[in-house]
Write a protein that holds these residues in place. Structure first.
Motif, PDB file in Angstrom:
ATOM      1  N   ALA A  98      50.221 102.262  60.308  1.00 43.01           N
ATOM      2  CA  ALA A  98      50.439 101.222  61.311  1.00 43.01           C
ATOM      3  C   ALA A  98      50.985 101.848  62.587  1.00 43.01           C
ATOM      4  CB  ALA A  98      51.416 100.174  60.774  1.00 43.01           C
ATOM      5  N   GLY A  99      50.453 101.420  63.715  1.00 45.87           N
ATOM      6  CA  GLY A  99      50.891 101.961  65.000  1.00 45.87           C
ATOM      7  C   GLY A  99      49.988 103.044  65.545  1.00 45.87           C
ATOM      8  N   GLN A 100      49.230 103.716  64.662  1.00 47.86           N
ATOM      9  CA  GLN A 100      48.280 104.722  65.142  1.00 47.86           C
ATOM     10  C   GLN A 100      47.119 104.002  65.833  1.00 47.86           C
ATOM     11  OE1 GLN A 100      47.144 107.056  61.735  1.00 47.86           O
ATOM     12  NE2 GLN A 100      48.895 108.451  61.946  1.00 47.86           N
ATOM     13  N   ASN A 101      46.664 104.569  66.947  1.00 51.15           N
ATOM     14  CA  ASN A 101      45.702 103.860  67.784  1.00 51.15           C
ATOM     15  C   ASN A 101      44.415 103.501  67.041  1.00 51.15           C
ATOM     16  OD1 ASN A 101      44.845 102.890  70.482  1.00 51.15           O
ATOM     17  ND2 ASN A 101      43.295 104.475  70.243  1.00 51.15           N
ATOM     18  N   THR A 102      43.808 104.463  66.361  1.00 50.21           N
ATOM     19  CA  THR A 102      42.544 104.187  65.675  1.00 50.21           C
ATOM     20  C   THR A 102      42.735 103.151  64.578  1.00 50.21           C
ATOM     21  OG1 THR A 102      41.587 106.341  66.190  1.00 50.21           O
ATOM     22  CG2 THR A 102      40.708 105.199  64.268  1.00 50.21           C
ATOM     23  N   ALA A 103      43.833 103.259  63.832  1.00 50.89           N
ATOM     24  CA  ALA A 103      44.114 102.277  62.777  1.00 50.89           C
ATOM     25  C   ALA A 103      44.238 100.878  63.370  1.00 50.89           C
ATOM     26  CB  ALA A 103      45.392 102.655  62.028  1.00 50.89           C
ATOM     27  N   GLU A 104      44.895 100.762  64.511  1.00 49.23           N
ATOM     28  CA  GLU A 104      45.101  99.446  65.122  1.00 49.23           C
ATOM     29  C   GLU A 104      43.805  98.885  65.695  1.00 49.23           C
ATOM     30  OE1 GLU A 104      47.650  97.684  64.769  1.00 49.23           O
ATOM     31  OE2 GLU A 104      49.109  99.154  64.072  1.00 49.23           O
ATOM     32  N   MET A 105      42.976  99.739  66.300  1.00 47.63           N
ATOM     33  CA  MET A 105      41.695  99.264  66.830  1.00 47.63           C
ATOM     34  C   MET A 105      40.763  98.836  65.691  1.00 47.63           C
ATOM     35  SD  MET A 105      41.901  99.242  70.131  1.00 47.63           S
ATOM     36  CE  MET A 105      43.639  98.804  69.901  1.00 47.63           C
ATOM     37  N   HIS A 106      40.742  99.614  64.605  1.00 49.69           N
ATOM     38  CA  HIS A 106      39.935  99.233  63.449  1.00 49.69           C
ATOM     39  C   HIS A 106      40.463  97.950  62.817  1.00 49.69           C
ATOM     40  CE1 HIS A 106      38.047 103.478  62.688  1.00 49.69           C
ATOM     41  NE2 HIS A 106      37.637 102.905  63.808  1.00 49.69           N
ATOM     42  N   ALA A 107      41.781  97.762  62.863  1.00 53.55           N
ATOM     43  CA  ALA A 107      42.382  96.541  62.318  1.00 53.55           C
ATOM     44  C   ALA A 107      41.933  95.322  63.111  1.00 53.55           C
ATOM     45  CB  ALA A 107      43.905  96.651  62.334  1.00 53.55           C
ATOM     46  N   ILE A 108      41.824  95.463  64.425  1.00 53.12           N
ATOM     47  CA  ILE A 108      41.349  94.345  65.262  1.00 53.12           C
ATOM     48  C   ILE A 108      39.916  93.986  64.887  1.00 53.12           C
ATOM     49  CG2 ILE A 108      40.642  93.741  67.618  1.00 53.12           C
ATOM     50  CD1 ILE A 108      43.190  95.222  68.578  1.00 53.12           C
TER      51      ILE A 108
END
Length: 725
Positions: free
Chosen positions: A229-239
């Protein structure tokens, strides 16, 4: 088994009757729900008040008298009907409805009838664990005096995918997903064997596999661990996952793309009109990789100009019903987040084979126009071509040539610019609406963190490309829709006229700024009045605000086989032909165009209308995901500015508070209504304002305002402001 709506009255399994010892404590509200349950469990049976009293355990004379009175009230409310003296049965007329279930984490679930009627409240106990977006059948419950109607889900007809994004909390082998979704109030229980090594601090996608009746929490399994959580790619994929959009390609689709040969045979070239020796170039954003359109230009012997609009021939490579085509159809569009593009087609196609890169022979589908010096179309033709781009321009490079008159292919670019401006002028004279809003973009560092903002403006170079793409799209639509008397099935991009009520509200709103708007008369009169207004507000503080409200008054454009024209562009016929790398409707248009140019018969309308609906839905979903990524980056950008004070403008007014856009960086946050504690504020949706009940103080859309940054919650993508007096 019939559910107990009261939630506080235990019943035997089959009769709906309270257990022994409960009847004396039965209140009137519980009695009403119990009586309704009896009728609903036996919808065809007739009951008198004595039978009902016995079934629900109403034993003493006072309670029996209450049953008699309640039956009379339910009959007055049309929930039951009196079939004979003193005998009643369920009134089935109008009580059953089908539509969409809307779930909310605050418990305010609702049902929206498929015929477009008013939303009806559904209590959680009556939801049957239906999920957001499910197609359901409901029973409309008795309407109590002075209360809103309610419904109970009786069947989930069509279930949506039940996947959620959040962070697992793991303790001694027991795990729950703490969801960030606004549609689910309950955390999801994850058995140890369904955890996929998920850990605290991860970002995960979890699919609900079961939600037993009576259980507070649904049970789920981890589908994928996106990263920390908080890592950019993880957050964009989460969206993307939050909106049900894919964030990676299936392996079989990638393999199929790799197998497509990149050699263009002489036999294929011989079938096409050859433009390889004609001056041709692309003009695109500086970070673009998928160049799906190019322009060619040459002067003809008669003094006119031949302008070719050349579009990547995607359907030459992507065959109907193949694995690549099925994946593209499901995606329907490329998705553009703040820091990345999720292409509709695999990169082998979108960035290589189909991309009109300079100095490479490329296959194209083209609309070629003969234009005179007044930019009037003297003739046109549509067909398959082969090109070789001489230059790749960015918008900035082309704009520099337009402004300074020098550079590569300056004569060609200046000529195209001159012709485009004449086409544009005619379009607006015909009633096209000139929405020309700015867009805010972020400068992103190597880790995906926003370090600044800038305004993306549409300049002459952008408008040059826009006009020729519009010309091609309109011409293709006219060629099939206007020329063919048999009205063959085709894909149109349609845009209906504004809703009259919204237009009237808009006219009332702008009156407070001293502007007027025609809301009656022909559609050209109204659109020209809107254009006049947009011209007058240019450069004024209220410019962006009034354009925003004007757009809200418009209908949404969509795809359909039923042509009604495009109001905003003032075109009687319009389609999407020019972006097949990133839009599936354009691929459908290419295939239908090829079929009809070759003399083929019309295709089945219903199938293509369903595809139009799907593409329209996916377009809206992609736009929502894009907005969510912008919101996330706004919150991230402002997270180190807590306590700082900024000037802004009220950009939205709702019953839950004021949205404020900061002047300096265009980031938007919410001043919650609970923080407006000097009075009780009421929301006026027609006048876009909150008004204090006691002080009569008003906060209006467009008012200048000063705020302090109070909170930046990345998980909720929420930016909270406080007013500074």
């Amino acid at each position: 088994m019939t559910k107990n709506r009261s939630g506080n009255n235990k019943k035997d399994n089959n009769t709906g009757k309270p257990k022994q010892g409960q009847s004396k404590r039965m209140k009137k509200e519980a009695m009403v729900h119990s009586i309704i349950s009896v009728f609903q469990s036996s919808p065809k049976e007739h009951f008198n008040y004595k039978q009902i009293s016995k079934l629900i355990g109403a034993e003493n004379p006072v309670q029996k008298r209450q049953v008699y009175e309640i039956l009379d009230l339910l009959a007055a409310d049309d929930l039951i009907v009196q079939t004979d003296r003193g005998r009643y049965k369920l009134n089935n007329l109008g009580n059953i409805a089908v539509g969409t279930f809307v779930r909310r984490s605050n418990g305010k679930n609702s049902f929206i009838p498929e015929d477009g009627g008013t939303a009806v409240f559904v209590a959680e106990r009556n939801s049957m664990h239906a999920m957001d977006g499910d197609k359901v059948k409901v029973q409309i419950l008795a309407r109590r005096k002075n209360s809103d109607p309610e419904a109970e889900v009786v069947e989930v007809i069509e279930s949506t995918t039940k996947s959620f994004v959040g962070k697992p909390q793991v303790h001694k082998g027991i795990a729950f997903l703490i969801t960030e979704n606004k549609t689910l109030a309950n955390d999801i229980f994850i058995p140890k064997d369904k955890l996929k090594d998920g850990k605290d601090g991860d970002k995960a996608i979890v699919r609900i596999i079961e939600w037993p009746e009576g259980a507070k929490n649904p049970m789920g399994e981890v589908v994928d661990i996106l990263g920390k959580a908080g890592q950019n790619t993880a957050e964009m994929h989460a969206i993307l996952a939050e909106f049900g959009l894919p964030y990676k390609y299936p392996e079989n689709v990638e393999k199929a793309a790799i197998k497509i040969p990149d050699v263009i045979t002489g036999e294929e070239i011989a079938k096409r009109e050859d433009f390889r020796k004609v001056v041709t170039f692309t003009i695109d954003p500086r970070d673009a990789k998928d160049f799906d359109d190019a322009l060619s230009i040459r002067k003809l012997a008669n003094g006119n100009w031949e302008v070719g609009v050349h579009i990547a021939d995607v359907t030459h490579y992507v065959k109907p019903d193949g694995v690549i085509d099925k994946e593209a159809q499901q995606r329907a569009t490329s998705v553009y987040l703040v820091d990345r593009t999720i292409p509709m087609l695999p990169e082998r196609l979108s960035n290589e084979l189909c991309s009109l890169r300079p100095y490479e022979e490329k296959l194209t589908f083209s609309a070629i126009f003969e234009l005179n010096d007044e930019a009037e179309v003297m003739a046109y033709r549509i067909g398959r071509t082969v090109i070789e781009s001489d230059r790749r321009f960015t918008y900035e490079e082309a704009q520099d040539i337009i402004e300074n008159g020098a550079g590569d292919f300056s004569e060609e670019i200046l000529t195209l610019d001159r012709l485009a401006k004449k086409i544009r002028d005619k379009r607006f004279k015909n009633g096209a609406i000139n929405f020309d809003r700015y867009e805010v973009r972020f400068d992103i560092d190597e880790y995906g963190k926003p370090v600044g903002t800038y305004i993306k403006e549409s300049k002459d170079a952008n408008k040059l490309i826009e006009e020729f793409m519009l010309l091609a799209n309109r011409t293709v639509a006219e060629h099939i829709g206007k020329e063919d008397k048999k009205k063959k099935t085709f894909i149109y991009r349609i845009h209906d006229q504004p809703d009259p009520e919204k237009l009237d509200n808009f006219a009332s709103f702008i009156a407070r700024f001293g502007y007027k708007l025609k809301t009656e008369g022909g559609k050209t009169n109204v659109s020209q009045s809107i254009n006049s207004l947009l011209d007058k507000v240019q450069g004024k503080p209220e410019e962006n605000l009034i354009e925003t409200v004007a757009i809200r008054a418009m209908q949404k454009a969509r795809y359909s086989t039923q042509n009604i024209g495009h109001y905003g562009l003032a075109f009687d016929y319009y389609s999407h032909f020019t972006s097949p790398i990133r839009r599936y409707p354009d691929m459908m248009v290419h295939r239908l165009l090829e079929r009809y140019l070759d003399g083929g018969r019309s295709v089945a309308k219903n199938k293509y209308e369903d595809l139009c609906d799907h593409c329209s839905t996916m377009e809206q979903t992609a736009a929502n995901a894009e907005r969510a990524s912008i919101k996330y980056k706004q919150v991230e950008f402002m997270s180190d500015k807590l306590g700082m004070v900024f000037d802004g403008v009220i950009s939205g007014v709702t019953e839950w508070g004021l949205y404020v856009e900061i002047n300096e960086n265009k980031c938007e946050g919410l001043v919650p209504i609970r923080d407006l504690d000097d009075d009780y504020y009421e929301f006026d949706d027609k006048n876009y304002c909150l008004t204090g009940r006691r002080t009569k103080r008003q906060y209006r859309l467009g008012d200048p305002i000063t705020i302090k940054v109070a909170q930046a919650n990345l998980e909720r993508k929420q930016l909270d402001f406080m007013l500074v007096e």
